[in-house]
Design an enzyme around this catalytic site. Structure first.
Site, PDB file in Angstrom:
ATOM      1  N   ASP A  81      -5.228  55.943 -10.763  1.00  0.00           N
ATOM      2  CA  ASP A  81      -5.136  54.543 -11.160  1.00  0.00           C
ATOM      3  C   ASP A  81      -4.072  53.811 -10.339  1.00  0.00           C
ATOM      4  O   ASP A  81      -2.977  54.341 -10.128  1.00  0.00           O
ATOM      5  CB  ASP A  81      -4.772  54.494 -12.651  1.00  0.00           C
ATOM      6  CG  ASP A  81      -4.845  53.099 -13.223  1.00  0.00           C
ATOM      7  OD1 ASP A  81      -5.948  52.535 -13.218  1.00  0.00           O
ATOM      8  OD2 ASP A  81      -3.814  52.579 -13.678  1.00  0.00           O
ATOM      9  N   GLU A 130      -7.748  54.682  -6.431  1.00  0.00           N
ATOM     10  CA  GLU A 130      -8.103  53.299  -6.734  1.00  0.00           C
ATOM     11  C   GLU A 130      -7.078  52.438  -6.008  1.00  0.00           C
ATOM     12  O   GLU A 130      -6.012  52.129  -6.534  1.00  0.00           O
ATOM     13  CB  GLU A 130      -8.030  53.006  -8.243  1.00  0.00           C
ATOM     14  CG  GLU A 130      -8.549  51.605  -8.560  1.00  0.00           C
ATOM     15  CD  GLU A 130      -7.791  50.829  -9.623  1.00  0.00           C
ATOM     16  OE1 GLU A 130      -8.298  49.808 -10.090  1.00  0.00           O
ATOM     17  OE2 GLU A 130      -6.663  51.224  -9.990  1.00  0.00           O
TER      18      GLU A 130
HETATM   19  C1  GLC Z   1      -6.562  49.895 -12.976  1.00  0.00           C
HETATM   20  C2  GLC Z   1      -7.583  50.134 -14.050  1.00  0.00           C
HETATM   21  C3  GLC Z   1      -7.542  48.983 -14.998  1.00  0.00           C
HETATM   22  C4  GLC Z   1      -6.173  48.920 -15.632  1.00  0.00           C
HETATM   23  C5  GLC Z   1      -5.090  48.831 -14.568  1.00  0.00           C
HETATM   24  C6  GLC Z   1      -3.735  49.117 -15.130  1.00  0.00           C
HETATM   25  O1  GLC Z   1      -6.852  48.789 -12.201  1.00  0.00           O
HETATM   26  O2  GLC Z   1      -8.836  50.352 -13.477  1.00  0.00           O
HETATM   27  O3  GLC Z   1      -8.533  49.089 -15.987  1.00  0.00           O
HETATM   28  O4  GLC Z   1      -6.081  47.800 -16.452  1.00  0.00           O
HETATM   29  O5  GLC Z   1      -5.291  49.792 -13.554  1.00  0.00           O
HETATM   30  O6  GLC Z   1      -3.596  50.471 -15.438  1.00  0.00           O
END
Ligand code: GLC
Ligand code: MG
Length: 540
Positions: A203, A269
């Protein structure tokens, strides 16, 4: 030597656990619910599942605020439920990836509670980013950074100091310059690796390291904040995104993963500026994959999509990395609604999916994508997303509505929950049952049947197709993806028509008799491929 690693050409299905299947009737999806539906996923033809966070959490951001990284929240079950899920998945030849949230914890994590109880300057505070404020009495935040969910990225604590949170105030950012943080995350990774997980989704993988001194945003950068979440996440030049030091963290994680059986992986991500920045996360001693968000964000144009594909390969090939393709996830508007109004959006969503399944690399599907689910217009009083609560737009609830499994509601939220359950945590809209897996089962024209067939064909061809791809775009209309077959086997041509007029097959040297799969029964008509459709052709 053939590549036997599981992930380079896999199809992975993202399970947003809260909204997938509820086994205990509390209206919230859970791990036992996931386990009960694994046979459906095996039959769909995916290779792996990614589970969004199910750890102990007060749910300020629906689990992306973790209070204990090595336990399961009672809302979702127990560690024993997780082990059962993993065993069951492996029995069905499905790999399991878990979500790791290293940028921030919950404000209810023991470390953060200890930090609040301790004094400024203490060892406890040094695991997070506590700073004194600016201005008279330190009453102004330490810098001008804004939270991704809106408002200042700083919250003040009773003794006057402030702590940084790039997201909700319930999600304090760790200080990754503190070696204790890195050690703790190595422990967390090993905890799940020892349990048997096959990979991690990381994340906010581009956010952990902040520029020295936490410098203010420039006036220009500040003006750009507060726009669409994705636009700002995609903005590379920020003192909190994509800092060079981030890569040291992944070099360490690489060696942790390598300690196991050589077949564990992690995907970042990372919303970074371009494919080159993405590929830096994929260097041989770093991560295995990164989400290719440039594909997701590309406008509906053959030329634009072609450029994304070319750019992706140009950046990933030199580092020896495998690309990924993604159209949807729990943070964005569902493709069937995002890509066009009325019948156009769903048609384009199928076409975009077929095109990405034709490309070498790994594909990520989001739950409900196989049903063609539309975005739901959740009523303001029902919205739950902190992004909405913090005043930043409508939030992301519309792509997170609990899945319909059965046509009839029958007091089970269309099979999401058992009979007699509490209402689902987000209401399902009227007519939700028409999208259910049950309603589509046995309907050859359904999205479910289409996705199953596409995944089956992809699997069948995987070993015989070259990983070299030739691309061309016919004006701005059609994207043609061509892969040669190995000796004796047919090659594959995928044509995606993004234009407003039909593209004749003869102009591409193709024949309607060679169609393997098309996005709809009338996609190939009059020896031409119709607008907003795609088809695969076998070529000899
Ligand atoms: C990432 C996740 C999202 C979350 C954010 C904070 O972007 O995919 O859903 O709100 O991180 O953890
Ligand atoms: Mg439940």
């Amino acid at each position: 030597m053939p590549d036997t690693r599981w992930w380079p050409r896999s199809t992975c299905y993202q399970i947003y656990v809260r909204s997938f299947a509820d086994s205990d009737g509390d209206g919230v999806g859970d791990l036992a619910g996931v386990t009960s539906r694994l046979p459906y996923l095996a039959e769909l033809g995916v290779d792996a599942v990614w589970l969004t966070p199910f750890y102990s959490s007060p749910q300020a951001d629906h689990g992306y605020d973790v209070s204990d990284y090595c336990d399961v929240d009672p809302l979702f079950g127990t560690l024993a439920d997780f082990d059962a899920l993993l065993t069951q998945a492996h029995g069905l030849a499905l790999k399991v990836m878990v979500d790791i949230v290293p940028n921030h914890s919950s404000d209810e994590h023991v470390w953060f509670k200890a930090a609040l109880a301790a004094a400024p300057g203490s060892r406890e505070r040094a695991r997070y980013l506590f700073r004194d404020g600016r201005g008279a009495g330190g009453a102004e935040p330490p810098n001008n950074w804004q939270s991704n969910f809106g408002g200042p990225a700083w919250t003040r604590v009773p003794d006057g100091q402030w702590y940084l949170h790039l997201f909700d105030s319930g999600q304090p950012d760790f200080d990754w310059t503190n070696p204790e943080v890195g050690d703790e995350f190595e422990r967390v990774l090993r905890f799940w690796l020892d349990r048997g997980v096959d990979g991690f989704r990381i994340d906010v993988a581009h956010g952990m390291v902040k520029a020295d001194g936490l410098p203010d945003l420039t006036a220009e950068q500040l003006a750009a904040e507060g726009g669409e979440l994705l636009e700002t996440l995609g903005e590379a030049a920020r003192p909190f995104w994509d800092q060079p030091g981030t890569h040291d963290i992944y070099r360490r994680w690489h060696s942790v993963l390598a300690d196991y059986d050589g077949d564990r992986m992690a995907i970042a991500e990372a919303w970074v500026g371009d494919a080159e920045a993405m590929a830096r996360y994929l260097r041989p001693d770093e991560l295995q994959q990164a989400f290719n968000f440039h594909w997701l964000m590309a406008p509906w144009s053959a030329q634009a999509l072609r450029e994304v594909v070319e750019h992706t390969f140009r950046a990933t090939r030199p580092v020896g990395a495998w690309p990924t393709w993604v159209l949807s996830n729990h943070d964005v508007v569902r493709a069937a609604s995002r890509l066009g109004d009325g019948a156009v959006g769903p048609a384009r969503a199928r076409a975009g999916l077929l095109a990405m399944l034709a490309l070498p690399g790994s594909t990520y599907l989001y739950q409900g994508e196989e049903l063609g689910l539309p975005q739901v217009d959740v009523a303001p009083e029902d919205r739950q997303d902190p992004e909405f609560r913090n005043g930043r737009g409508v939030g992301r609830d519309g792509c997170r509505v609990p899945l319909p499994w059965t046509t009839a509601d029958n007091g089970t939220a269309h099979g999401f929950s058992p009979p007699g359950a509490a209402d689902p945590w987000l209401p399902q809209p009227a007519g939700w049952g028409q999208w259910s897996a049950q309603a589509q089962e046995g309907d050859a024209s359904s999205t479910l049947a289409f996705v199953r067939t596409a995944l089956r064909l992809r699997r069948e061809m995987l070993d015989s197709l070259s990983d070299e791809v030739q691309l061309h775009a016919v004006d701005d209309d059609a994207l043609v993806i061509r892969r040669e077959g190995s000796t004796g086997a047919g090659g594959l041509v995928c044509v995606l028509n993004c234009g407003a007029t039909a593209v004749t097959l003869a102009s591409l040297g193709l024949d309607a008799a060679d169609v393997l799969i098309a996005t709809s029964a009338d996609a190939v008509a009059d020896a031409a491929l119709q607008p907003n459709t795609a088809a695969w052709f076998t070529v000899r």
